[in-house]
Scaffold this motif. Structure first.
Motif, PDB file in Angstrom:
ATOM      1  N   HIS A  65      35.804  49.951  47.262  1.00  0.00           N
ATOM      2  CA  HIS A  65      35.073  49.130  47.355  1.00  0.00           C
ATOM      3  C   HIS A  65      33.379  49.480  46.944  1.00  0.00           C
ATOM      4  O   HIS A  65      32.975  50.734  46.581  1.00  0.00           O
ATOM      5  CB  HIS A  65      34.596  48.194  48.532  1.00  0.00           C
ATOM      6  N   PRO A  66      32.699  48.036  46.616  1.00  0.00           N
ATOM      7  CA  PRO A  66      31.246  48.810  45.677  1.00  0.00           C
ATOM      8  C   PRO A  66      30.440  48.757  46.103  1.00  0.00           C
ATOM      9  O   PRO A  66      29.875  48.283  47.451  1.00  0.00           O
ATOM     10  CB  PRO A  66      31.501  47.173  44.663  1.00  0.00           C
ATOM     11  N   VAL A 108      31.335  52.326  43.338  1.00  0.00           N
ATOM     12  CA  VAL A 108      32.883  52.330  44.118  1.00  0.00           C
ATOM     13  C   VAL A 108      32.976  52.912  45.141  1.00  0.00           C
ATOM     14  O   VAL A 108      33.065  54.883  44.223  1.00  0.00           O
ATOM     15  CB  VAL A 108      33.771  51.976  43.266  1.00  0.00           C
ATOM     16  N   HIS A 109      33.575  53.138  46.134  1.00  0.00           N
ATOM     17  CA  HIS A 109      34.659  54.437  47.002  1.00  0.00           C
ATOM     18  C   HIS A 109      35.107  54.356  47.802  1.00  0.00           C
ATOM     19  O   HIS A 109      35.217  52.818  48.126  1.00  0.00           O
ATOM     20  CB  HIS A 109      33.525  55.198  47.426  1.00  0.00           C
ATOM     21  N   TRP A 281      31.982  42.558  40.402  1.00  0.00           N
ATOM     22  CA  TRP A 281      33.167  43.034  41.181  1.00  0.00           C
ATOM     23  C   TRP A 281      34.188  42.437  40.502  1.00  0.00           C
ATOM     24  O   TRP A 281      35.604  42.339  40.292  1.00  0.00           O
ATOM     25  CB  TRP A 281      32.861  43.064  42.765  1.00  0.00           C
ATOM     26  N   ARG A 282      34.011  40.538  40.965  1.00  0.00           N
ATOM     27  CA  ARG A 282      35.414  40.029  40.958  1.00  0.00           C
ATOM     28  C   ARG A 282      35.899  40.406  39.209  1.00  0.00           C
ATOM     29  O   ARG A 282      37.265  39.800  39.082  1.00  0.00           O
ATOM     30  CB  ARG A 282      34.607  38.818  40.809  1.00  0.00           C
ATOM     31  N   GLU A 283      34.870  40.502  38.508  1.00  0.00           N
ATOM     32  CA  GLU A 283      35.427  40.654  36.325  1.00  0.00           C
ATOM     33  C   GLU A 283      36.017  41.696  36.709  1.00  0.00           C
ATOM     34  O   GLU A 283      36.343  42.155  35.332  1.00  0.00           O
ATOM     35  CB  GLU A 283      34.140  40.377  36.056  1.00  0.00           C
ATOM     36  N   ARG A 284      36.235  42.736  37.197  1.00  0.00           N
ATOM     37  CA  ARG A 284      36.387  44.021  37.346  1.00  0.00           C
ATOM     38  C   ARG A 284      35.266  44.907  36.897  1.00  0.00           C
ATOM     39  O   ARG A 284      36.084  45.855  35.769  1.00  0.00           O
ATOM     40  CB  ARG A 284      38.135  44.525  37.448  1.00  0.00           C
ATOM     41  N   ASP A 294      44.333  50.411  44.537  1.00  0.00           N
ATOM     42  CA  ASP A 294      44.027  49.619  44.784  1.00  0.00           C
ATOM     43  C   ASP A 294      42.764  49.105  45.491  1.00  0.00           C
ATOM     44  O   ASP A 294      41.388  49.729  44.731  1.00  0.00           O
ATOM     45  CB  ASP A 294      44.811  48.991  46.494  1.00  0.00           C
ATOM     46  N   PHE A 295      41.696  47.837  46.066  1.00  0.00           N
ATOM     47  CA  PHE A 295      41.018  47.593  45.610  1.00  0.00           C
ATOM     48  C   PHE A 295      40.090  46.565  46.382  1.00  0.00           C
ATOM     49  O   PHE A 295      41.887  45.229  47.350  1.00  0.00           O
ATOM     50  CB  PHE A 295      40.019  46.964  44.671  1.00  0.00           C
TER      51      PHE A 295
END
Length: 304
Positions: A65-66, A108-109, A281-284, A294-295
């Motif tokens: 997650h970011p 992101v971690h 985040w939505r557009e990666r 996974d995310f």
């Protein structure tokens, strides 16, 4: 909930932490943010994880997650978690150590049970905190730093164990690089021991992790999951009950001139920056954690 009355003149508020379900039987107490208090100094988030005993084959799992605009730390009391991030860091988090991740412009971690603890099962107890970055440092390059237990300043005297995780207090200075004046420390009081909270920082609070604590001049006893907000300038004395020990967290620092906006894992002085992070985040467009596919999707996207 603001407290008024002559017997509580040194306290600003008492925040009761609600229970959050993190899955797989793991619950947390969320002391910050709350409707009573949004921040304590630069702190915008405090989660109390566990205690939880996992059976063999189970363990803590926080998928990638970011974050932006903050520094994050997971302080473990029991258990072991593996941190992985988009900078390429892979580091175990163990009791007594400090892993400090500065998200800045974006990182992101993931945090998951170590293979060893997942195989055998075991305890998990800890706290996760987010420290908002000053406006001029919100977009710094992300960074990750690990400090072994012997590098973390500690004082043990007269039944008090004081461990300084970050910032400065009690004549100690932590090696952790922070961008503002702050304190984050663990205090363990054995039977009847006392600790004086000095007015070294403008905003301060005590979180009760376990046990009970008495506060000088107060009629009530404070218990697990209470967040005790101290008035600026007040000096209070904490006391453990006779024949019992208590574990506390001290947190605080200088309040920011600008308000902070918080959405999910994003913190910023700018609403527009939050919206940009959501779209990224939505557009990666955030970097990936090497080796993880996974995310966690944005909250509003999870049902889609």
């Amino acid at each position: 909930m603001s407290i008024h009355g002559s017997d509580l003149f040194d306290l600003d508020a008492i925040v009761l932490s609600p229970i959050c379900d993190l899955g797989d039987g793991l619950h947390s107490r969320r002391a910050l943010p709350s409707s009573q208090r949004r921040m304590i100094g630069p702190f915008v988030f405090l989660d109390h994880l566990g205690p939880r005993v996992f059976a063999a084959g189970h363990g803590f799992d926080m998928q990638p997650h970011p974050h932006i605009g903050l520094a994050a730390v997971t302080h473990l009391i029991d258990g072991e978690i593996i941190h992985r991030d988009s900078l390429g860091a892979v580091q175990a988090i163990r009791p007594g150590e400090v892993n400090w991740m500065t998200a800045g412009s974006g990182v992101v971690h993931s945090e998951r049970a170590s293979p060893r603890s997942r195989a055998s099962g075991g305890d998990l107890l800890g706290l996760q905190a987010w420290v908002a970055l000053p406006a001029r440092h919100e977009e710094v390059e992300p960074d990750f730093a690990h400090y072994g237990a012997t590098e973390v300043p500690r004082i043990c005297a007269e039944g008090v164990e004081f461990t300084l995780i970050a910032g400065r207090s009690d004549g100690l200075v932590s090696p952790v690089r922070t961008f503002c004046d702050m304190v984050f420390a663990q205090i363990v009081l054995t039977s009847g021991a006392r600790y004086q909270v000095r007015p070294d920082h403008v905003e301060r609070a005590i979180y009760v992790v376990s046990g009970e604590v008495e506060v000088s001049g107060q009629a009530r006893t404070f218990r697990e999951a209470d967040l005790i907000v101290i008035k600026p300038g007040a000096e209070i004395v904490l006391k453990a009950p006779a024949f019992h020990s208590t574990r506390l967290m001290l947190m605080g620092g200088e309040p920011f001139a600008e308000p902070r906006h918080v959405y999910w894992n994003f913190v910023s002085s700018s609403r527009e920056r939050i919206e940009q992070a959501k779209a990224d985040w939505r557009e990666r467009r955030f970097p990936n954690v090497p080796g993880e596919q996974d995310f966690i999707p944005l909250p509003n996207d999870r049902a889609a």
